[in-house]
Design an enzyme around this catalytic site. Structure first.
Site, mmCIF file in Angstrom:
data_model
loop_
_atom_site.group_PDB
_atom_site.id
_atom_site.type_symbol
_atom_site.label_atom_id
_atom_site.label_comp_id
_atom_site.label_asym_id
_atom_site.label_seq_id
_atom_site.Cartn_x
_atom_site.Cartn_y
_atom_site.Cartn_z
ATOM 1 N N GLU A 287 -34.085 -30.213 0.937
ATOM 2 C CA GLU A 287 -34.950 -29.898 0.601
ATOM 3 C C GLU A 287 -36.115 -29.238 2.130
ATOM 4 O O GLU A 287 -36.876 -28.395 2.489
ATOM 5 C CB GLU A 287 -36.132 -30.736 -0.679
ATOM 6 C CG GLU A 287 -36.007 -30.310 -1.713
ATOM 7 C CD GLU A 287 -36.702 -30.676 -2.379
ATOM 8 O OE1 GLU A 287 -37.665 -31.373 -2.220
ATOM 9 O OE2 GLU A 287 -37.169 -30.400 -3.136
ATOM 10 N N HIS A 316 -10.038 -42.472 -4.570
ATOM 11 C CA HIS A 316 -9.547 -42.315 -5.103
ATOM 12 C C HIS A 316 -9.597 -40.997 -5.974
ATOM 13 O O HIS A 316 -8.292 -40.990 -7.189
ATOM 14 C CB HIS A 316 -9.253 -43.691 -6.454
ATOM 15 C CG HIS A 316 -8.632 -45.090 -5.739
ATOM 16 N ND1 HIS A 316 -7.363 -45.325 -5.859
ATOM 17 C CD2 HIS A 316 -9.207 -45.840 -5.144
ATOM 18 C CE1 HIS A 316 -7.934 -46.314 -5.083
ATOM 19 N NE2 HIS A 316 -8.857 -46.949 -4.664
ATOM 20 N N LYS A 431 -39.422 -22.751 -11.454
ATOM 21 C CA LYS A 431 -40.794 -23.597 -12.619
ATOM 22 C C LYS A 431 -41.696 -22.040 -13.429
ATOM 23 O O LYS A 431 -41.982 -22.660 -14.297
ATOM 24 C CB LYS A 431 -41.697 -24.548 -11.039
ATOM 25 C CG LYS A 431 -40.851 -25.908 -10.897
ATOM 26 C CD LYS A 431 -41.965 -26.790 -10.052
ATOM 27 C CE LYS A 431 -41.237 -27.150 -9.308
ATOM 28 N NZ LYS A 431 -42.924 -28.188 -7.914
HETATM 29 O O1 PA5 Z 1 -40.457 -33.679 -2.432
HETATM 30 C C1 PA5 Z 1 -41.094 -33.079 -3.162
HETATM 31 O O2 PA5 Z 1 -41.726 -32.387 -2.483
HETATM 32 C C2 PA5 Z 1 -40.672 -32.952 -4.676
HETATM 33 O O3 PA5 Z 1 -39.436 -33.377 -4.580
HETATM 34 C C3 PA5 Z 1 -42.197 -33.675 -5.224
HETATM 35 O O4 PA5 Z 1 -41.725 -34.950 -5.243
HETATM 36 C C4 PA5 Z 1 -41.449 -33.211 -6.919
HETATM 37 O O5 PA5 Z 1 -41.166 -32.434 -7.019
HETATM 38 C C5 PA5 Z 1 -42.442 -34.596 -7.931
HETATM 39 O O6 PA5 Z 1 -43.495 -33.515 -7.342
HETATM 40 P P1 PA5 Z 1 -44.717 -34.230 -7.901
HETATM 41 O O7 PA5 Z 1 -45.459 -35.572 -7.024
HETATM 42 O O8 PA5 Z 1 -46.058 -33.532 -8.020
HETATM 43 O O9 PA5 Z 1 -44.528 -34.869 -9.472
#
Ligand code: PA5
Length: 441
Positions: A287, A316, A431
């Site tokens: 990310e 394996h 989303k």
């Molecule tokens: O790293 C990130 O920003 C994401 O993985 C968020 O942590 C994840 O989408 C969860 O978001 P939130 O904490 O707003 O529920």
């Protein structure tokens, strides 16, 4: 550093030739001289990027707040159910599993990080709601999976023989310090709250209350976790960058990916307690670094795809590919030197078992380590690029150092690639479409 042993292979990694024939070691020296103080460059971005995670190892106030709330809750509850996903769950799961050993187990910690009906059914059956507390964690305060799962589990908690005040006392909301739906709900319903600091993004938040509170509740020594992270952080402040392992790992990845034909980076994890550190790393790296556009407006989109394999099991199933498939992968062997309750192999006296005599009397940890070394050496012999990270002992300080190592390496790599490592524009579109489906149907 004593908390971690980090080794870059000489022959297959440092002497590996990049496109054009330059050995990696030489390219590392060149990169170091061209960008001689990347850590200061990172600090220069503090007003612009959420870099609060750099200061968390020294932030005693969050640790004290989390420990106090954890102790208070632990006086009434024996189990904690965390509702969170991605950056709000992966770090907690990774640390918990690294430190939850069979002989000295931590308190039960359940994580609802999916809306999979079977995961929820399993949680309903496994957790003991009569003695459980709920910790809902969402920085935005409105994530579909977290909120849906939380209200489902809250309803089950509410069906216990508890009055409203007792239920409210068993809920902790970890969210944005000032805004969002979850903060509002917590105010209205009298739940305890903890902050996700505004300047700490989800995947960099394991050492914020996001991870500290559930881990403290479970019985992890969060002071030691932070101490280890602080030791790693101190290297960035005190060592020339070329001696800092976080810079080295970032630079190795960057150079091999951009000039060395490497498009995948694999954590080959020997020791099941460490396995979820691989999942945490996958999110952090992917990310943070895979961005379509560079900061200078040029095309980005380059970053080695992070992968995880589990030794010895995946020897394996995947080793044939690693040995003789495409040479496009960097291999990081991640393991520990010792394991709790390590026991040995005892073979019955039987002439027929002679071919297995080399196993007799060996501890399982020795076998795991021999398999790890054997696989590594075979990959080196096949000319594949390899490095190793070993935790001399599996304790909170070493795990804290490991977490900070990769957070720093990711930040360094972001600067090398010239991208903003602290946003994730690419995850929004799916989303929005999902929400449209649910609102229409
Ligand atoms: O790293 C990130 O920003 C994401 O993985 C968020 O942590 C994840 O989408 C969860 O978001 P939130 O904490 O707003 O529920």
């Amino acid at each position: 550093m004593d908390l971690l042993k980090i080794k870059l292979d000489q022959a297959c990694l440092l002497e590996r030739e990049l496109i054009g024939g330059q050995p990696l070691a030489e390219a590392l020296a060149q990169l170091d001289s061209e960008q001689s103080d990347l850590f200061s460059e990172l600090l220069d971005h503090q007003d612009e990027w959420p870099l609060g995670w750099l200061h968390l190892p020294e932030h005693d106030a969050y640790a004290a707040q989390c420990q106090e709330l954890a102790d208070r809750l632990a006086a009434q509850c024996e189990e904690l159910i965390v509702c969170g996903i991605g950056g709000s769950a992966l770090g907690t799961q990774a640390v918990y599993h690294a430190l939850d050993w069979p002989v000295t187990p931590l308190k039960p910690l359940w994580v609802q990080d999916n809306i999979d009906p079977s995961q929820l059914a399993w949680l309903r059956e496994s957790a003991d709601f009569s003695r459980a507390a709920l910790n809902v964690i969402s920085k935005s305060g409105g994530t579909l999976e977290t909120m849906a799962g939380f209200f489902h589990l809250l309803e089950i908690l509410e069906s216990e023989d508890l009055d409203d005040a007792e239920i409210a006392a068993r809920v902790v909301a970890t969210t944005d310090p000032s805004g969002g739906l979850l903060r509002q709900l917590a105010r209205d319903r009298g739940w305890a709250t903890l902050p996700v600091p505004a300047d700490v993004g989800g995947r960099f938040s394991v050492l914020a209350p996001v991870g500290l509170f559930p881990l403290a509740f479970a019985g992890v020594d969060i002071g030691e976790l932070l101490r280890g992270a602080a030791e790693m952080q101190a290297l960035a402040y005190n060592l020339p960058q070329r001696e800092n392992p976080a810079w080295q790992l970032a630079a190795v990845h960057y150079l091999l990916n951009t000039r060395g034909g490497i498009s995948e980076t694999l954590h080959y994890i020997y020791g099941d307690p460490l396995a979820q550190l691989g999942d945490w790393f996958r999110q952090l790296w992917a990310e943070s670094l895979a961005k379509a556009t560079r900061l200078d407006g040029g095309p980005g989109g380059q970053c080695a795809t992070p992968l995880v394999a589990r030794g010895t099991t995946d020897q394996h199933s995947q080793n044939q590919l690693y040995m003789e498939g495409p040479d496009n992968r960097l291999y990081g062997f991640i393991t520990a030197d010792s394991w709790e309750a390590d026991t040995g192999v005892i073979l019955p006296e039987d002439e027929a078992l002679k071919p297995l005599a080399y196993l007799d009397g060996r501890r399982f940890g020795e076998l795991l380590s021999a398999c790890c070394r054997g696989t590594r050496d075979a990959l080196v012999a096949a000319g594949r690029p390899v490095y190793e990270i070993t935790l001399p002992s599996l304790n909170p300080a070493s795990v804290g150092a490991y977490l900070q190592l990769w957070m720093l390496a990711t930040a360094y790599a972001g600067l090398m690639y010239g991208v903003n490592a602290f946003n994730q524009p690419g995850v929004e579109h799916s989303k929005q479409i999902t929400r449209q489906y649910l609102e229409q149907d």
